[in-house]
Write an enzyme that holds these catalytic residues in place. Structure first.
Site, PDB file in Angstrom:
ATOM      1  CB  SER A   1      -0.963  -0.025   1.193  1.00 51.24           C
ATOM      2  OG  SER A   1      -1.966   0.967   1.047  1.00 51.24           O
TER       3      SER A   1
ATOM      4  CD  GLU B   1      -2.215  -2.444  -4.358  1.00 46.40           C
ATOM      5  OE1 GLU B   1      -3.449  -2.518  -4.124  1.00 46.40           O
ATOM      6  OE2 GLU B   1      -1.460  -1.675  -3.754  1.00 46.40           O
TER       7      GLU B   1
ATOM      8  CG  HIS C   1      -5.373  -2.456  -0.473  1.00 47.23           C
ATOM      9  ND1 HIS C   1      -4.502  -2.082  -1.472  1.00 47.23           N
ATOM     10  CD2 HIS C   1      -5.182  -1.562   0.543  1.00 47.23           C
ATOM     11  CE1 HIS C   1      -3.823  -1.010  -1.079  1.00 47.23           C
ATOM     12  NE2 HIS C   1      -4.206  -0.680   0.130  1.00 47.23           N
TER      13      HIS C   1
END
Length: 343
Positions: free
Chosen positions: A138, A242, A313
């Site tokens: 992230s 992502e 995630h």
């Protein structure tokens, strides 16, 4: 064809090349040590804070369950607005962990936002001199990219220390970090009770195989680093990206930025992982789907590309060695690591 002003200049240049000594091969990339039971590992919060002190207890228990010894950073558990302490304090924790010779790897407790804010305060000379695994995903993408650009050793885009760490997360991480393995990643079989499974499906956008350095992470964080000195050279790389909670038009906008900035045109291949809750619920019938957006941007590149790989995630995800060489097979929807991420 190389442009020459005249034949004499060309001959002179050729003679000079023949007379010059052969260029030395580039030095091998230094890598951090592989982990083993009893190793001390650092815990940092370089971005958002943990809003529950018991969550940090759980994190320490998780690290001990790996057979490792957690060493909390000096400012772990602090709070500064939505950040885990002031910028210089969070940067100091990163610097201290890489300077500490007893610490063999560094886990980010969580993501959030804030890693990019600490980049100017990182001591890259010390970090570069003390290669060790940095683990997280992230917002940790900002650190992965900065390390790839300024430190030059592999890191791991994988679960944060506070992630679930189920079997599907732990075993790939152990293979990469403890065993110095070079696994081939493929999505597991779906457990859907359907004639045609829908869970963990992949889709080939452009078939073929490609080899290159694995670079990437969270798309939003990566694009925010464009125009800074903290983004590595993507020439001949395999890009993996992502995201989460981004509508399709925002994914479109960010891919457009990567294209206009010249990054997509440099690549050997692309893997798009999971995009969690990436749906514009108010868009109506005229909306593009995520797959359509990816098709529009990636298919014209003419390089191998697929979507749906298990990173992002999600509860369990691959541990991808950022900066290591890998092979992408877009037809088989696999990522094969070609070199160990640790020494």
């Amino acid at each position: 064809m190389i442009d020459r002003r005249g034949a004499l200049q060309g001959l002179a240049a050729g003679a000079a090349l023949l007379a010059a000594p052969a260029l030395a091969a580039p030095p091998p990339v230094r890598k951090g040590p592989r982990l083993k039971a009893g190793d001390v590992v650092g815990l940092i919060e370089p971005a958002g804070f943990s809003d529950d002190v018991y969550r940090l207890d759980y994190v320490s228990e998780t690290i001990r369950a790996m057979g490792l010894v957690p060493r909390p950073a000096a400012h772990l558990g602090q709070k500064y607005g939505y950040l885990a302490g002031e910028d210089r304090a969070r940067a100091a924790d990163v610097n201290a962990m890489f300077a500490d010779r007893e610490v063999k790897a560094v886990f980010a407790v969580r993501g959030g936002w804030g890693c990019a804010r600490i980049l100017p305060w990182l001591d890259f000379a010390t970090i570069r001199a003390n290669p060790k695994l940095l683990i997280g995903y992230s917002d940790i993408t900002a650190l992965h990219m900065a390390f790839a650009a300024r430190a030059g050793f592999p890191t791991i885009h994988g679960p944060n220390a506070s992630s679930a760490w189920g079997k599907s997360s732990w075993e790939p991480f152990r293979a990469i970090a403890f065993d110095a393995a070079t696994p081939t990643y493929a999505n597991p079989p779906s457990l859907d009770d359907r004639l045609v499974p829908r869970q963990w499906r992949t889709r080939t956008i452009k078939g073929g195989k490609a080899q290159g350095r694995l670079l990437g992470g969270n798309l939003t964080v990566l694009t925010a680093l464009m125009g800074t000195p903290y983004l590595p050279d993507f020439r001949d790389a395999i890009l993996f990206i992502e995201d989460t909670n981004e509508a399709e038009y925002r994914i479109d906008r960010m891919l457009t930025q990567l294209s206009l900035g010249g990054i997509l045109g440099k690549l050997k291949g692309v893997v798009f992982g999971q995009c969690t809750e990436c749906v514009n619920t108010g868009a109506g019938y005229g909306n593009f789907t995520l797959s359509e957006v990816l098709q529009q941007h990636l298919e014209p590149l003419g390089i191998p590309a697929f979507e749906g790989a298990m990173f992002g995630h999600i509860a369990n995800q691959f541990s991808l060695p950022v900066g290591a060489m890998a092979e992408l097979d877009a037809d088989a929807a696999t990522i094969r690591v070609l070199e160990p991420a640790v020494a």
